[in-house]
Scaffold this motif. Structure first.
Motif, short mmCIF file in Angstrom:
data_model
loop_
_atom_site.label_atom_id
_atom_site.label_comp_id
_atom_site.label_asym_id
_atom_site.label_seq_id
_atom_site.Cartn_x
_atom_site.Cartn_y
_atom_site.Cartn_z
N VAL A 56 -8.90 -7.66 5.67
CA VAL A 56 -7.57 -7.65 5.06
C VAL A 56 -7.23 -6.22 4.67
N GLY A 57 -5.93 -5.95 4.53
CA GLY A 57 -5.49 -4.61 4.15
C GLY A 57 -4.79 -4.63 2.81
N VAL A 58 -5.16 -3.71 1.94
CA VAL A 58 -4.52 -3.58 0.63
C VAL A 58 -3.60 -2.36 0.68
N GLN A 59 -2.33 -2.55 0.31
CA GLN A 59 -1.33 -1.48 0.38
C GLN A 59 -1.27 -0.70 -0.93
N THR A 60 -1.22 0.61 -0.80
CA THR A 60 -1.07 1.48 -1.96
C THR A 60 0.12 2.42 -1.69
N LEU A 61 1.11 2.39 -2.58
CA LEU A 61 2.30 3.22 -2.44
C LEU A 61 2.36 4.20 -3.61
N SER A 72 -5.17 -10.49 8.83
CA SER A 72 -5.38 -10.00 10.19
C SER A 72 -4.14 -10.26 11.05
N GLY A 73 -3.84 -9.28 11.91
CA GLY A 73 -2.66 -9.39 12.78
C GLY A 73 -1.83 -8.11 12.72
N LEU A 74 -0.63 -8.17 13.32
CA LEU A 74 0.28 -7.03 13.39
C LEU A 74 1.29 -7.12 12.26
N HIS A 75 1.51 -6.00 11.58
CA HIS A 75 2.43 -5.95 10.44
C HIS A 75 3.35 -4.74 10.55
N VAL A 76 4.57 -4.91 10.09
CA VAL A 76 5.52 -3.80 9.97
C VAL A 76 5.55 -3.40 8.50
N ILE A 77 5.23 -2.14 8.22
CA ILE A 77 5.07 -1.70 6.83
C ILE A 77 5.87 -0.43 6.58
N ASN A 78 5.94 -0.08 5.33
CA ASN A 78 6.56 1.18 4.91
C ASN A 78 5.68 2.34 5.40
#
Length: 301
Positions: A56-61, A72-78
């Protein structure tokens, strides 16, 4: 994101070239276009993120951990978001006295004091996984080194705190499963508070002091000798009983012979025996004599 940053640098170079005297300013447009293209490509690529299976991916802004975790999979992110990957598959952490078995080099077994004051060495394997929905909490409160901060110290503390309630020999034999169940409950509760799920505890080996091992081996040998002697005695008793029954049978037979056989019956049995000898293919018998006494038998063999 690196390509976008590099494109910005190229754009700055294009602006500088544009203000430069000829002939350098002739290349400013080309450099600026190339820089703009690199920025666009970099931003476009940064918007797409693939999370591998089992992670899994954890986002940090800008230093702030986001609540939504990327599965898991393809994501569109900032494009400005930084992604930290966490493994959510089953992981194993081993603490062993054998150098090649554990994550740490050298002897990493757990040494504890039992209730009778003896030092016991324990090899342990911990099977655990990161809870997917708690990955953000782990990054925010523990960091990526959750093995060194949580898994290892909690497991070793659980072993030490519970081993003091058992004698060394009990840990090795009769109370081993009970001991394992206790540390399993202790670690499960502590892991759950910190976003980890305990799957299994494996107490792989418990090593007692040499003096205790020698005492146990001596006791086992004595028990085996006692069992062997018991078997021998049982066998002798059975043999004595067999001989007693056999002797009783002989005595009963002799009693019957002495009280129940008449002279006529004895003479009849004698004749039967002589007939069996006479008809035997292996011998030729000549009977000499007669009367009530036993005849004389001569053979040519």
């Amino acid at each position: 994101m690196f390509i976008a940053i590099l494109g910005v640098i190229v754009l700055v170079v294009g602006i500088v070239l544009k203000r430069s005297p000829e002939p350098a300013n002739h290349f400013s447009n080309i450099v600026s276009i190339a820089g703009g293209a690199m920025v666009a490509i970099g931003l476009l690529l940064s918007m797409f993120k693939v999370i591998e299976p089992g992670k899994v991916g954890v986002q940090t802004l800008f230093g702030k951990v986001q609540d939504n975790v990327l599965e898991s999979g393809l994501h569109v992110i900032n494009p400005a978001v930084e992604i930290t990957i966490f493994d959510i598959q089953t992981q194993t952490y081993t603490m062993s006295a054998v150098n090649s078995e554990g994550q740490k080099e050298g002897d990493d077994a757990i040494r504890v004091l039992s209730s009778d004051g003896l030092e016991v060495t324990i090899d342990l394997s911990v099977l655990y996984k990161v809870m997917p929905d708690k990955a953000g909490y782990i990054l925010q409160n523990i960091g990526e080194d959750y093995i060194g901060k949580i898994v290892r110290p909690v497991s070793r503390t659980a072993i030490r705190d519970n081993a003091v309630n058992y004698a060394a020999v009990d840990l090795y034999s009769t109370k081993r499963q009970e001991f394992q169940d206790k540390i399993n409950r202790y670690i499960t509760a502590n892991f759950a508070k910190r976003g980890l799920e305990l799957q299994q505890i494996l107490v792989r080996n418990i090593t007692l002091p040499a003096s205790v091992r020698a005492s146990i081996e001596s006791k086992i040998n004595a028990e085996q000798d006692a069992q062997k002697m018991q078997f021998v005695l049982q066998k002798e008793k059975q043999e004595a009983e067999r001989k007693r029954v056999e002797a009783q049978g002989i005595a009963d037979y002799q009693k019957i012979l002495s009280t129940g056989l008449s002279d006529k019956q004895l003479q009849y049995e004698t004749i039967k025996a002589q007939m069996a000898i006479a008809t035997s293919p292996n011998a030729k018998v000549i009977i000499i004599g007669g009367g009530r006494g036993n005849p004389i038998m001569l053979s040519d063999k």
